[in-house]
Scaffold this active site. Sequence first.
Site, PDB file in Angstrom:
ATOM      1  N   CYS A 119     -19.147  58.006 151.719  1.00  0.00           N
ATOM      2  CA  CYS A 119     -20.832  58.210 151.433  1.00  0.00           C
ATOM      3  C   CYS A 119     -21.465  57.523 151.780  1.00  0.00           C
ATOM      4  O   CYS A 119     -22.655  57.480 151.631  1.00  0.00           O
ATOM      5  CB  CYS A 119     -20.408  57.432 149.955  1.00  0.00           C
ATOM      6  SG  CYS A 119     -20.289  55.904 149.766  1.00  0.00           S
ATOM      7  N   HIS A 141       5.158  66.244 129.724  1.00  0.00           N
ATOM      8  CA  HIS A 141       5.096  65.432 130.383  1.00  0.00           C
ATOM      9  C   HIS A 141       5.995  63.602 130.236  1.00  0.00           C
ATOM     10  O   HIS A 141       6.373  63.039 130.540  1.00  0.00           O
ATOM     11  CB  HIS A 141       3.328  64.320 129.972  1.00  0.00           C
ATOM     12  CG  HIS A 141       3.761  64.236 128.433  1.00  0.00           C
ATOM     13  ND1 HIS A 141       2.997  64.909 127.217  1.00  0.00           N
ATOM     14  CD2 HIS A 141       3.718  63.172 127.472  1.00  0.00           C
ATOM     15  CE1 HIS A 141       3.006  64.997 126.266  1.00  0.00           C
ATOM     16  NE2 HIS A 141       3.926  63.804 126.442  1.00  0.00           N
ATOM     17  N   ASP A 177      -8.214  56.636 141.247  1.00  0.00           N
ATOM     18  CA  ASP A 177     -10.464  56.685 140.200  1.00  0.00           C
ATOM     19  C   ASP A 177     -10.005  55.801 139.259  1.00  0.00           C
ATOM     20  O   ASP A 177      -9.077  55.812 138.912  1.00  0.00           O
ATOM     21  CB  ASP A 177     -10.403  58.090 140.643  1.00  0.00           C
ATOM     22  CG  ASP A 177     -10.237  58.468 139.366  1.00  0.00           C
ATOM     23  OD1 ASP A 177      -9.749  57.779 138.579  1.00  0.00           O
ATOM     24  OD2 ASP A 177     -10.790  59.634 139.071  1.00  0.00           O
ATOM     25  N   ALA A 178     -11.782  55.929 139.881  1.00  0.00           N
ATOM     26  CA  ALA A 178     -11.765  54.078 138.554  1.00  0.00           C
ATOM     27  C   ALA A 178     -12.155  54.789 137.155  1.00  0.00           C
ATOM     28  O   ALA A 178     -11.455  54.106 136.204  1.00  0.00           O
ATOM     29  CB  ALA A 178     -13.416  54.146 138.977  1.00  0.00           C
ATOM     30  N   ASN A 179     -11.968  55.857 137.340  1.00  0.00           N
ATOM     31  CA  ASN A 179     -12.163  57.398 135.914  1.00  0.00           C
ATOM     32  C   ASN A 179     -10.441  56.746 135.488  1.00  0.00           C
ATOM     33  O   ASN A 179     -10.249  56.032 133.688  1.00  0.00           O
ATOM     34  CB  ASN A 179     -12.479  58.371 136.037  1.00  0.00           C
ATOM     35  CG  ASN A 179     -12.540  58.569 134.623  1.00  0.00           C
ATOM     36  OD1 ASN A 179     -13.216  58.111 133.148  1.00  0.00           O
ATOM     37  ND2 ASN A 179     -11.826  59.756 134.177  1.00  0.00           N
ATOM     38  N   THR A 180     -10.175  57.464 135.486  1.00  0.00           N
ATOM     39  CA  THR A 180      -8.700  57.029 135.286  1.00  0.00           C
ATOM     40  C   THR A 180      -7.727  55.865 135.053  1.00  0.00           C
ATOM     41  O   THR A 180      -6.625  55.719 134.179  1.00  0.00           O
ATOM     42  CB  THR A 180      -7.632  57.798 136.449  1.00  0.00           C
ATOM     43  OG1 THR A 180      -7.926  59.133 136.486  1.00  0.00           O
ATOM     44  CG2 THR A 180      -5.983  58.264 135.732  1.00  0.00           C
ATOM     45  N   ASN A 185     -16.020  54.040 145.242  1.00  0.00           N
ATOM     46  CA  ASN A 185     -17.210  53.237 146.102  1.00  0.00           C
ATOM     47  C   ASN A 185     -17.251  52.100 146.087  1.00  0.00           C
ATOM     48  O   ASN A 185     -16.795  51.073 144.868  1.00  0.00           O
ATOM     49  CB  ASN A 185     -18.461  53.846 145.332  1.00  0.00           C
ATOM     50  CG  ASN A 185     -19.544  52.988 146.278  1.00  0.00           C
ATOM     51  OD1 ASN A 185     -20.092  52.331 145.726  1.00  0.00           O
ATOM     52  ND2 ASN A 185     -19.650  53.900 147.188  1.00  0.00           N
ATOM     53  N   THR A 221      -5.053  65.817 138.618  1.00  0.00           N
ATOM     54  CA  THR A 221      -6.472  65.957 137.591  1.00  0.00           C
ATOM     55  C   THR A 221      -6.824  67.188 137.941  1.00  0.00           C
ATOM     56  O   THR A 221      -6.820  67.306 139.515  1.00  0.00           O
ATOM     57  CB  THR A 221      -7.376  64.665 137.254  1.00  0.00           C
ATOM     58  OG1 THR A 221      -7.281  64.483 138.789  1.00  0.00           O
ATOM     59  CG2 THR A 221      -6.587  63.705 136.897  1.00  0.00           C
TER      60      THR A 221
END
Length: 197
Positions: free
Chosen positions: A167, A82, A98-101, A134, A46
Amino acid sequence: MEKVSCNLLIGVTGSVAALKLPLLIQSLLDFNKEERYNVKIKIVTTENAKHFYDTAVLPEGILLDDNTEWNSWKNRGDPVMHIELVKWADIMVIAPLDANTLAKMAQGFCDNLLTCVTRAWDFSKPLLFCPAMNTKMWHHPVTARHIATLKEWGHTEIPPIKKLLICGDTGIGAMAEVDTIAQTIRELIDEVCKKGN
């Protein structure tokens, strides 16, 4: 001895754990130093993931992004990247996811090359995913639902681990160790790709 040939598609998304991508790719390419493996790798990234690693340290010609998708198609009859990747790959591993994907995949969104690949994925082939986020994001109720959805579809989770996060928080959410991911992939290559050889 006949080599075990395998086409391995690695997805990488916008988690800070993407900084481990070069190490993971080197671990996987090291398989080819053993006489019994012939592993070919392509990476689908991404745009946000590129923030965390240096594209210049990766082997030339294996990194694909959204521009690759759009530049490969000009007219009817041209390859749709794709779809070609889904046909090419024997195994897909998303590390980190990640959380978004994760949310996009679980809800069927396909707005970049990586999520278009996962939306078109051939469910007869393995897809492994390595969540990384996180601790607070990991413990959000929707995360468990999204993970469960991917597992219901037959995808395999390599679970996150507990550690001191970038973090400064300590808790679960860090991507599994590279050695763990590489070993899981090796076992899958032996199981899946050996049959096809």
